[in-house]
Design a protein around this motif. Sequence first.
Motif, mmCIF file in Angstrom:
data_model
loop_
_atom_site.group_PDB
_atom_site.id
_atom_site.type_symbol
_atom_site.label_atom_id
_atom_site.label_comp_id
_atom_site.label_asym_id
_atom_site.label_seq_id
_atom_site.Cartn_x
_atom_site.Cartn_y
_atom_site.Cartn_z
ATOM 1 N N LEU A 61 1.002 -1.326 -0.534
ATOM 2 C CA LEU A 61 -0.001 0.054 0.003
ATOM 3 C C LEU A 61 0.978 1.453 -0.082
ATOM 4 N N LEU A 62 2.030 0.760 0.985
ATOM 5 C CA LEU A 62 2.924 2.540 0.936
ATOM 6 C C LEU A 62 2.900 3.324 -0.817
ATOM 7 N N LEU A 63 3.501 1.841 -1.337
ATOM 8 C CA LEU A 63 4.378 1.813 -3.000
ATOM 9 C C LEU A 63 3.441 2.149 -4.029
ATOM 10 N N ASN A 64 1.968 1.351 -3.641
ATOM 11 C CA ASN A 64 1.276 1.568 -4.805
ATOM 12 C C ASN A 64 0.534 3.297 -4.485
ATOM 13 N N THR A 65 -0.119 3.803 -2.894
ATOM 14 C CA THR A 65 -0.814 4.825 -2.582
ATOM 15 C C THR A 65 0.438 6.165 -3.356
ATOM 16 N N PHE A 66 2.040 5.875 -3.691
ATOM 17 C CA PHE A 66 2.720 6.607 -3.316
ATOM 18 C C PHE A 66 2.727 7.144 -5.086
ATOM 19 N N LEU A 67 3.108 6.581 -5.566
ATOM 20 C CA LEU A 67 2.614 6.112 -7.247
ATOM 21 C C LEU A 67 1.219 6.788 -7.675
ATOM 22 N N ALA A 68 0.311 6.566 -7.007
ATOM 23 C CA ALA A 68 -1.123 7.352 -7.388
ATOM 24 C C ALA A 68 -1.306 8.791 -6.735
ATOM 25 N N TYR A 69 -0.309 9.141 -5.922
ATOM 26 C CA TYR A 69 0.468 10.388 -5.787
ATOM 27 C C TYR A 69 0.496 10.895 -6.624
ATOM 28 N N ILE A 70 1.601 10.851 -7.711
ATOM 29 C CA ILE A 70 2.463 11.006 -8.437
ATOM 30 C C ILE A 70 1.663 12.026 -9.545
ATOM 31 N N PRO A 71 0.609 11.340 -9.928
ATOM 32 C CA PRO A 71 -0.277 12.075 -11.714
ATOM 33 C C PRO A 71 -1.115 13.222 -10.817
ATOM 34 N N ILE A 72 -1.190 12.811 -9.625
ATOM 35 C CA ILE A 72 -1.973 13.885 -9.093
ATOM 36 C C ILE A 72 -1.469 15.367 -8.825
ATOM 37 N N GLU A 73 0.056 14.959 -8.432
ATOM 38 C CA GLU A 73 0.871 16.192 -7.918
ATOM 39 C C GLU A 73 1.106 16.768 -9.462
ATOM 40 N N ILE A 74 1.477 16.278 -10.860
ATOM 41 C CA ILE A 74 1.383 16.716 -11.649
ATOM 42 C C ILE A 74 0.295 17.034 -12.364
ATOM 43 N N SER A 75 -0.577 17.304 -12.059
ATOM 44 C CA SER A 75 -1.633 18.216 -12.095
ATOM 45 C C SER A 75 -2.073 18.815 -11.613
ATOM 46 N N MET A 76 -1.707 18.993 -10.688
ATOM 47 C CA MET A 76 -1.016 20.635 -9.924
ATOM 48 C C MET A 76 -0.186 21.242 -10.910
ATOM 49 N N HIS A 77 0.450 20.847 -11.520
ATOM 50 C CA HIS A 77 0.986 21.518 -12.457
ATOM 51 C C HIS A 77 1.360 21.919 -13.652
ATOM 52 N N LEU A 78 -0.491 21.322 -13.882
ATOM 53 C CA LEU A 78 -0.592 21.872 -15.365
ATOM 54 C C LEU A 78 -2.036 22.854 -15.800
ATOM 55 N N LYS A 79 -1.878 24.024 -16.285
ATOM 56 C CA LYS A 79 -2.516 24.906 -17.314
ATOM 57 C C LYS A 79 -2.659 24.830 -18.515
ATOM 58 N N ALA A 80 -3.699 25.213 -18.700
ATOM 59 C CA ALA A 80 -3.936 26.036 -19.935
ATOM 60 C C ALA A 80 -3.518 26.824 -21.156
ATOM 61 N N LYS A 81 -3.019 27.276 -20.308
ATOM 62 C CA LYS A 81 -1.563 28.791 -20.751
ATOM 63 C C LYS A 81 -0.526 28.400 -21.067
#
Length: 231
Positions: free
Chosen positions: A39-59
């Motif tokens: 669960l530790l690794l799987n939850t960490f890997l699951a968080y990576i795309p969430i963090e990436i999306s926070m930096h994604l902006k349309a402009k």
Amino acid sequence: MVGDFMTKKLNWTVRITFVLYLVYVYLTVYRLNSFYSFLLLNTFLAYIPIEISMHLKAKQPKLLYWGLFILWLLFYPNAPYVITDLFHLARMNPYDPLNGLMSFNLHKWLNFTNLVTSAFACSIVGTWSLEHVAQTLQARFKLRGWGARNLLVLILTLASSIGIYVGRFLRLHTAYLFLEPDAVVKQLIEMWSPRMLIFVIFMTIIQLSIWAAMTIGRLLINQYDQQNNLL
């Protein structure tokens, strides 16, 4: 400015919450060398795309935007993937063999809590990142209306479901694309079959159900707030 501040505040709330949860999993599961240490690794890997999306902006500049988008697309299946960890609940055998009733074993309920919490948190917050990415795509391509948004969500969800199959049955992690690209491409080409496509449909139904429930809930809450001047 207020909108940017609120977005940053919410982003940091998500970050801190996931960090605290990872610390909790480490202390209560991983450090004890439990079967559920994955669960530790799987939850960490699951968080990576969430963090990436926070930096994604349309402009954003094209190179930056599409680079972040590709990274998000590669890692995003890790978020809904955690739902499939619920199959490990079968190892718990919660029923008392003497009377057939569910036993009151707090250790088993702790494992149940950890599995369900990871599955719900990663899939729900991951779904938020999915819709955010769909919004940025819609803005960049200047697509209007719910129909365009829903189509983008469906396409991204199908791609995610394929990724879940790759991770669960081919046991390929995203990093293998960079470490062993030839072997990965070969397996990706050979994996297609009717059974595989049916699995992809199942995973798509689950993900779309979560997305639809979140969307309907948000609309109902916003409608009630507006009708009663609560905001």
